[in-house]
Design a protein around this motif. Structure first.
Motif, PDB file in Angstrom:
ATOM      1  N   ILE A   1       0.782  -1.240   0.000  1.00  0.00           N
ATOM      2  CA  ILE A   1       0.000   0.000   0.000  1.00  0.00           C
ATOM      3  C   ILE A   1       0.813   1.288   0.000  1.00  0.00           C
ATOM      4  O   ILE A   1       0.241   2.362   0.197  1.00  0.00           O
ATOM      5  CB  ILE A   1      -0.974   0.022   1.204  1.00  0.00           C
ATOM      6  N   THR A   2       2.112   1.223  -0.252  1.00  0.00           N
ATOM      7  CA  THR A   2       2.880   2.473  -0.221  1.00  0.00           C
ATOM      8  C   THR A   2       3.540   2.798  -1.554  1.00  0.00           C
ATOM      9  O   THR A   2       4.438   3.637  -1.614  1.00  0.00           O
ATOM     10  CB  THR A   2       3.953   2.439   0.884  1.00  0.00           C
ATOM     11  N   GLY A   3       3.088   2.171  -2.623  1.00  0.00           N
ATOM     12  CA  GLY A   3       3.602   2.508  -3.942  1.00  0.00           C
ATOM     13  C   GLY A   3       4.809   1.681  -4.344  1.00  0.00           C
ATOM     14  O   GLY A   3       5.390   0.952  -3.535  1.00  0.00           O
ATOM     15  N   TYR A   4       5.216   1.828  -5.602  1.00  0.00           N
ATOM     16  CA  TYR A   4       6.299   1.030  -6.174  1.00  0.00           C
ATOM     17  C   TYR A   4       6.664   1.629  -7.522  1.00  0.00           C
ATOM     18  O   TYR A   4       5.973   2.511  -8.035  1.00  0.00           O
ATOM     19  CB  TYR A   4       5.849  -0.423  -6.358  1.00  0.00           C
TER      20      TYR A   4
ATOM     21  N   SER B   1       4.391   1.612 -19.409  1.00  0.00           N
ATOM     22  CA  SER B   1       4.415   1.267 -17.994  1.00  0.00           C
ATOM     23  C   SER B   1       2.992   1.010 -17.514  1.00  0.00           C
ATOM     24  O   SER B   1       2.019   1.287 -18.223  1.00  0.00           O
ATOM     25  CB  SER B   1       5.077   2.375 -17.166  1.00  0.00           C
ATOM     26  N   MET B   2       2.896   0.487 -16.317  1.00  0.00           N
ATOM     27  CA  MET B   2       1.602   0.124 -15.748  1.00  0.00           C
ATOM     28  C   MET B   2       1.112   1.223 -14.814  1.00  0.00           C
ATOM     29  O   MET B   2       1.897   1.858 -14.108  1.00  0.00           O
ATOM     30  CB  MET B   2       1.743  -1.193 -14.983  1.00  0.00           C
ATOM     31  N   THR B   3      -0.177   1.452 -14.818  1.00  0.00           N
ATOM     32  CA  THR B   3      -0.787   2.346 -13.850  1.00  0.00           C
ATOM     33  C   THR B   3      -1.990   1.636 -13.247  1.00  0.00           C
ATOM     34  O   THR B   3      -2.320   0.508 -13.641  1.00  0.00           O
ATOM     35  CB  THR B   3      -1.189   3.676 -14.501  1.00  0.00           C
ATOM     36  N   SER B   4      -2.637   2.265 -12.297  1.00  0.00           N
ATOM     37  CA  SER B   4      -3.793   1.643 -11.661  1.00  0.00           C
ATOM     38  C   SER B   4      -5.073   2.135 -12.327  1.00  0.00           C
ATOM     39  O   SER B   4      -5.071   3.081 -13.120  1.00  0.00           O
ATOM     40  CB  SER B   4      -3.829   1.986 -10.170  1.00  0.00           C
ATOM     41  N   THR B   5      -6.176   1.507 -11.975  1.00  0.00           N
ATOM     42  CA  THR B   5      -7.483   1.971 -12.448  1.00  0.00           C
ATOM     43  C   THR B   5      -7.977   3.147 -11.625  1.00  0.00           C
ATOM     44  O   THR B   5      -8.997   3.754 -11.958  1.00  0.00           O
ATOM     45  CB  THR B   5      -8.510   0.831 -12.370  1.00  0.00           C
ATOM     46  N   LEU B   6      -7.242   3.484 -10.549  1.00  0.00           N
ATOM     47  CA  LEU B   6      -7.662   4.550  -9.643  1.00  0.00           C
ATOM     48  C   LEU B   6      -7.141   5.919 -10.063  1.00  0.00           C
ATOM     49  O   LEU B   6      -7.841   6.920  -9.967  1.00  0.00           O
ATOM     50  CB  LEU B   6      -7.153   4.253  -8.229  1.00  0.00           C
TER      51      LEU B   6
ATOM     52  N   ASP C   1      -5.577  -3.768 -12.407  1.00  0.00           N
ATOM     53  CA  ASP C   1      -6.182  -3.817 -11.073  1.00  0.00           C
ATOM     54  C   ASP C   1      -5.086  -3.970 -10.016  1.00  0.00           C
ATOM     55  O   ASP C   1      -4.948  -5.000  -9.347  1.00  0.00           O
ATOM     56  CB  ASP C   1      -7.185  -4.971 -10.997  1.00  0.00           C
ATOM     57  N   VAL C   2      -4.311  -2.922  -9.881  1.00  0.00           N
ATOM     58  CA  VAL C   2      -3.163  -2.902  -8.968  1.00  0.00           C
ATOM     59  C   VAL C   2      -3.163  -1.579  -8.220  1.00  0.00           C
ATOM     60  O   VAL C   2      -3.865  -0.633  -8.588  1.00  0.00           O
ATOM     61  CB  VAL C   2      -1.836  -3.057  -9.736  1.00  0.00           C
ATOM     62  N   GLY C   3      -2.356  -1.504  -7.173  1.00  0.00           N
ATOM     63  CA  GLY C   3      -2.171  -0.237  -6.496  1.00  0.00           C
ATOM     64  C   GLY C   3      -1.478   0.752  -7.416  1.00  0.00           C
ATOM     65  O   GLY C   3      -0.809   0.374  -8.380  1.00  0.00           O
TER      66      GLY C   3
END
Length: 706
Positions: free
Chosen positions: A272-275, A302-307, A337-339
Motif C-alpha cells: 500500500i505504499t507505492g512502487y 508502464s503500468m498504472t492503476s485503475t484509480l 487492477d493494482v495499487g
C-alpha cells in the motif's frame, strides 16, 4: 553584534550532526516516541484483487481483550475526495473506509485499534471480511491492450521514420524492467493525537508541510490546525508521502480522543505504499557510418492503476542526452487492477537509462566504435529538444576522468576474450543525467543573544545528510563557524518548503537558508547593537528568485564504469569494480555527497542483478513480499565502489547545488549489462540479469555455434 570568524565550511567533509544520536539509539523515529495512553492500530487489507465488501463481522473482534474500536466503511468518518495538494492529488488509497469497493489486492478494508500492538494484530487477524469477487487483471506486457498516451507524454522533432530509412546503421531493440519496491530500512509509521484542539502528527515522511496540508484538506480542517513533525526518517526514496495509515490514524484518534499509532509491517509496505512500475521499452537508433545520430526513437510502456494515472516517464531520458536529426519519444500507460505506482528513486531516469544506454552500446558495436566515442560524437551543444543552453554540462570531463581511472584505454573491445577459470570478465560504460530543479521554500534564521544562530525550515532529512548540509550553508552565508549554527527541520509549523524528492531538497532548502542568512547579516550590520532576548529573526521565501532558473536547462551528469565476472557454469554475475564520475555542481559536504552517490550506484547494481517484484496473477498480490522474497544487494554483493566528481560550476546559479540523491542509480544497470555483454558476447535486455537468463543465453550461444 560581531560574528566569530569561521574556517572553510562548504566543501569540507563533515560527519552528520545527528550521527551520534542515530548510532547510539538516542534518535527517536516515528514508531518510537512515547505517549501516555497510546493506542495501537492495525490495518486489515483485502485478500481479493477486485470486488466489493459484502460484510465485516466486527462484533466478535470488538469483544476481544484490549480492543478499543474497529473502523471500516460502515462507520468511519467521511473525508473529502477532491483534494489537490502541493504535489497534486494524493494517492487514492488515502480515501480509506469510504466505500465498499475493493480496487486491488491489499486495499485497506478495516482498522482495529487496541491497547497494545499485539492485541491489535491478533484482533485484526481474527476479523472476518467476506467479499463479492469480480474478475481482475494484474498482468503487464509490451503488447497488452488498453495502453494510451497521457497528456504531455510525447515529444516529436523531425521525421524519425525518414531518418531511420536514410541511416547507414539501424538498431531496433526491446528492453524490460520489472516492478521494484522502495524497501526503506524504516517501515512507514505514524502517531496521531489531538492536543488543545490541534491535530499533532509524528510521522516518517519526505515533507511535513506537504503531509500536514493534505491531511487538513482531507478532514476539512484549517491548515493551522494540523502540525506534522518528522525529525528522523530511516529512508524514503519516494514512498513516504500521505498514505492510508495517516488517514486511518487520524480517524481513530478522533474517535477515541487518545493518541493512536499505526506501524506498517513489511508486507503491508509492499501492498500500500507505492512502487516503481514495470516497463517495456523499445529503442530505435539510426546513425551515419561515422556514428552521427540521424534518428532517436524511444517508446516506453508502464503500468498504472485503475484509480489514478501515474506515468513512469522513462522515455524522457534521451530528450536531454543526445543530439539527433529527428527525435520521437513517448510514454504510454496501461491500467490494471493494482495499487497506484509512485515516485521511486530516479523515477523515469533509472529504467529509461537502462534501455537507452544499453541501446547506445549496441549501436556502438554495430558501428565498430568505442562506446565512449559514440557518446562524444553525439554530445549536444544545447538542449536537443528545447534548444535552451545548458547551465553547465561537463559530461565529457566525466568520461575522460572515468576512463583514465578505470583503465578504459587498455580495454580489448572484443567480447568473450578475458577469462579467469570459469569466469568471463567484461567491462561496460554508460552515461547518466538527472534534472537539477528548485522549488520555492521558506526559511527563518534567528540571531540568538548568546552569539549562536537558529535555522528553521520544513526540510526532511531522509538519510541524505541534509541537516548537516544546511548547517554548513547557513554558516557560510553567516560567515560563522558551523558549530554556532543550530538547524531545526521537519516541522510543518516552519512554513512551506519543498519535499525531499527530485534531487531538489537540499538545493531548494539551501537557497532559502542562504537568502535568509544573508538578509540577517545585513540587518545585524545595520543594527550595530546587542541582540535582544527574543533574538533577531529574518524569514525568506524564494518563490520570486526561482523564476530565473527557467532560462537554461539544468542537469547533473555522470559516467558509470563497471567490471563484471560471469560464471558460465552457474550463470552468476558478480560486479567486481564500479566507478562513477559525476558533474554535480557545488559539493557542500564531500562525505555525505559521496555516500549518496555510492548508495545510488549500489541501488543500480541491485536493480541490474537482483530486484524483481512478482505478482500472483490468480490472487493479484505479491509473491514474497518481504526481505526474504524480494532480494536486493547485500554487503556480499557489492564491491568497493568509487564515486567522485569533476568541477562543475555555473556562475549564473545563485546556489550551485545540483543534487546527488538520485543520479547515482541512473545508468548503473546499463553499465553492468554492457559489461555482461563484453564478458559473454550475449546481450541481456531484461532486468534483473538472473543466472537463469545468463545460462539461457549461454545455451543459445552454444546451439548457434554448433
Amino acid at each position: 553584534m560581531t560574528t566569530t570568524a569561521k574556517p572553510d565550511a562548504v566543501g569540507v567533509a563533515r560527519t552528520r550532526i545527528e550521527g551520534r544520536d542515530k548510532v547510539t539509539g538516542a534518535a527517536r523515529y516515528a514508531s518510537e516516541i512515547p505517549f501516555t495512553e497510546l493506542a495501537h492500530g492495525w490495518l486489515v487489507l483485502s485478500t481479493i484483487a477486485r470486488g466489493r465488501i459484502r460484510a465485516i463481522d466486527d462484533a466478535a473482534v470488538r469483544a476481544l481483550p484490549g480492543v478499543l474500536t474497529v473502523l471500516h466503511h460502515g462507520n468511519a468518518p467521511r473525508i473529502k475526495d477532491d483534494v489537490i495538494g502541493a504535489l497534486g492529488r494524493p494517492d487514492p488509497i488515502v480515501e480509506v473506509f469510504q466505500h465498499d469497493r475493493v480496487p486491488h489486492a491489499g486495499w485497506p478494508v478495516a482498522l482495529v485499534v487496541a491497547g497494545t500492538s499485539e492485541q491489535a494484530r491478533e484482533a485484526a487477524e481474527a476479523l472476518v471480511v467476506t467479499y463479492d469477487e469480480e474478475p481482475h487483471d494484474v498482468s503487464f506486457d509490451a503488447d497488452k491492450e488498453g495502453a494510451y498516451v497521457p497528456q504531455d507524454a510525447e515529444t516529436v522533432k523531425g521525421d524519425v521514420e525518414a531518418e531511420l530509412a536514410a541511416s547507414t546503421v539501424v538498431l531496433d531493440a526491446a528492453y524490460t524492467t520489472p516492478e521494484q519496491h522502495h524497501s526503506a530500512m524504516e517501515p512507514h509509521a505514524v502517531t496521531v493525537r489531538w492536543d488543545g484542539g490541534r491535530l499533532e502528527v509524528f510521522d516518517s515522511n519526505q515533507g511535513s508541510k506537504w503531509v500536514a496540508d493534505d491531511l487538513a484538506n482531507l478532514f476539512s480542517l484549517d491548515l493551522s490546525a494540523v502540525r506534522v513533525r518528522s525529525e528522523h526518517v530511516g529512508g524514503a526514496f519516494g514512498s513516504k508521502g500521505l498514505r492510508s495509515h495517516h488517514v486511518a490514524a487520524v480517524m481513530a484518534a478522533t474517535e477515541l480522543q487518545r493518541p493512536v499509532r499505526i506501524a506498517l509491517t513489511r508486507r503491508q509496505v509492499f501492498a500500500i505504499t507505492g512502487y516503481r512500475s514495470p516497463t517495456a521499452q523499445r529503442v530505435r537508433l539510426g546513425a551515419d557510418a561515422d556514428g552521427r545520430l540521424r534518428a532517436f526513437a524511444h517508446e516506453n510502456r508502464s503500468m498504472t492503476s485503475t484509480l489514478r494515472e501515474f506515468v513512469e516517464g522513462s522515455a524522457g531520458f534521451g530528450r536531454t542526452m543526445y543530439d539527433s536529426v529527428a527525435h520521437h519519444s513517448v510514454d504510454r500507460v496501461v491500467p490494471a487492477d493494482v495499487g497506484t505506482p509512485t515516485w521511486m528513486r530516479a523515477p523515469g531516469e533509472a529504467p529509461g537509462s537502462f534501455a537507452v544506454e544499453s541501446a547506445m552500446d549496441e549501436l556502438a558495436e554495430k558501428l565498430g566504435m568505442d562506446p565512449i566515442a559514440l557518446r562524444v560524437r553525439n554530445e549536444p551543444t544545447a538542449g536537443p529538444i528545447s534548444g535552451l543552453p545548458f547551465s553547465s554540462r561537463n559530461l565529457l570531463a566525466c568520461f575522460e576522468e572515468g576512463a583514465r581511472r578505470f583503465g578504459w584505454a587498455d580495454r580489448d573491445p572484443r567480447p568473450r576474450v578475458r577469462r579467469e577459470g570459469n569466469r568471463l570478465i567484461g567491462t561496460g560504460v554508460a552515461a547518466c543525467t538527472f534534472p537539477s530543479g528548485a522549488a520555492p521554500s521558506t526559511a527563518s534564521v534567528t540571531a540568538e543573544p548568546d552569539g549562536t544562530f537558529t535555522v528553521r525550515i520544513t526540510a526532511a532529512d531522509v538519510g541524505t545528510g541534509a541537516r548537516t548540509a544546511l548547517t554548513v550553508l547557513a554558516a557560510d552565508a553567516l560567515d560563522t563557524a558551523p558549530e554556532r549554527v543550530h538547524v531545526r527541520i521537519a516541522d510543518s509549523d516552519f512554513g512551506a518548503a519543498w519535499v525531499a524528492g527530485g534531487s531538489m531538497g537540499t538545493r531548494s532548502w539551501g537557497w532559502a537558508v542562504m537568502a535568509a542568512a544573508r538578509d540577517l547579516r545585513e540587518q545585524l550590520t545595520l543594527r550595530g547593537t546587542e541582540i535582544p532576548a527574543a533574538g533577531v529573526t529574518v524569514t525568506t521565501n524564494t518563490a520570486e528568485l526561482i523564476a530565473q532558473l527557467a532560462q537554461k536547462e539544468r542537469y547533473a551528469f555522470g559516467a558509470q564504469f563497471a567490471e563484471v565476472a560471469v560464471d558460465v557454469t552457474t550463470g552468476e554475475v558478480r560486479v567486481t569494480r564500479l566507478l562513477g564520475v559525476f558533474a554535480a555542481g557545488r559539493i557542500v559536504n564531500p562525505l555525505t555527497a559521496r555516500s549518496q552517490l555510492v548508495g545510488g550506484m549500489t541501488w543500480g547494481l541491485s536493480m541490474a542483478l537482483h530486484e524483481e517484484a512478482v505478482r500472483d496473477e490468480t490472487f493479484g498480490s505479491h509473491v514474497g513480499a518481504d526481505f526474504a522474497g524480494y532480494h536486493f544487494a547485500a554487503n556480499a554483493d557489492v564491491p568497493v565502489i568509487e564515486a567522485d566528481w569533476v568541477p562543475d560550476e555555473d556562475p549564473d546559479d545563485p546556489v550551485g547545488i545540483k543534487g546527488v540523491g538520485e543520479i547515482g542509480i541512473v545508468g548503473t544497470a546499463a553499465a553492468i549489462a554492457n559489461a555482461v555483454w563484453h564478458a559473454t558476447g550475449s546481450r541481456q535486455r531484461h532486468l534483473p540479469i538472473r543466472p537463469d537468463r545468463v545460462l539461457l543465453a549461454e545455451a543459445d550461444r552454444a546451439g548457434h555455434d554448433a
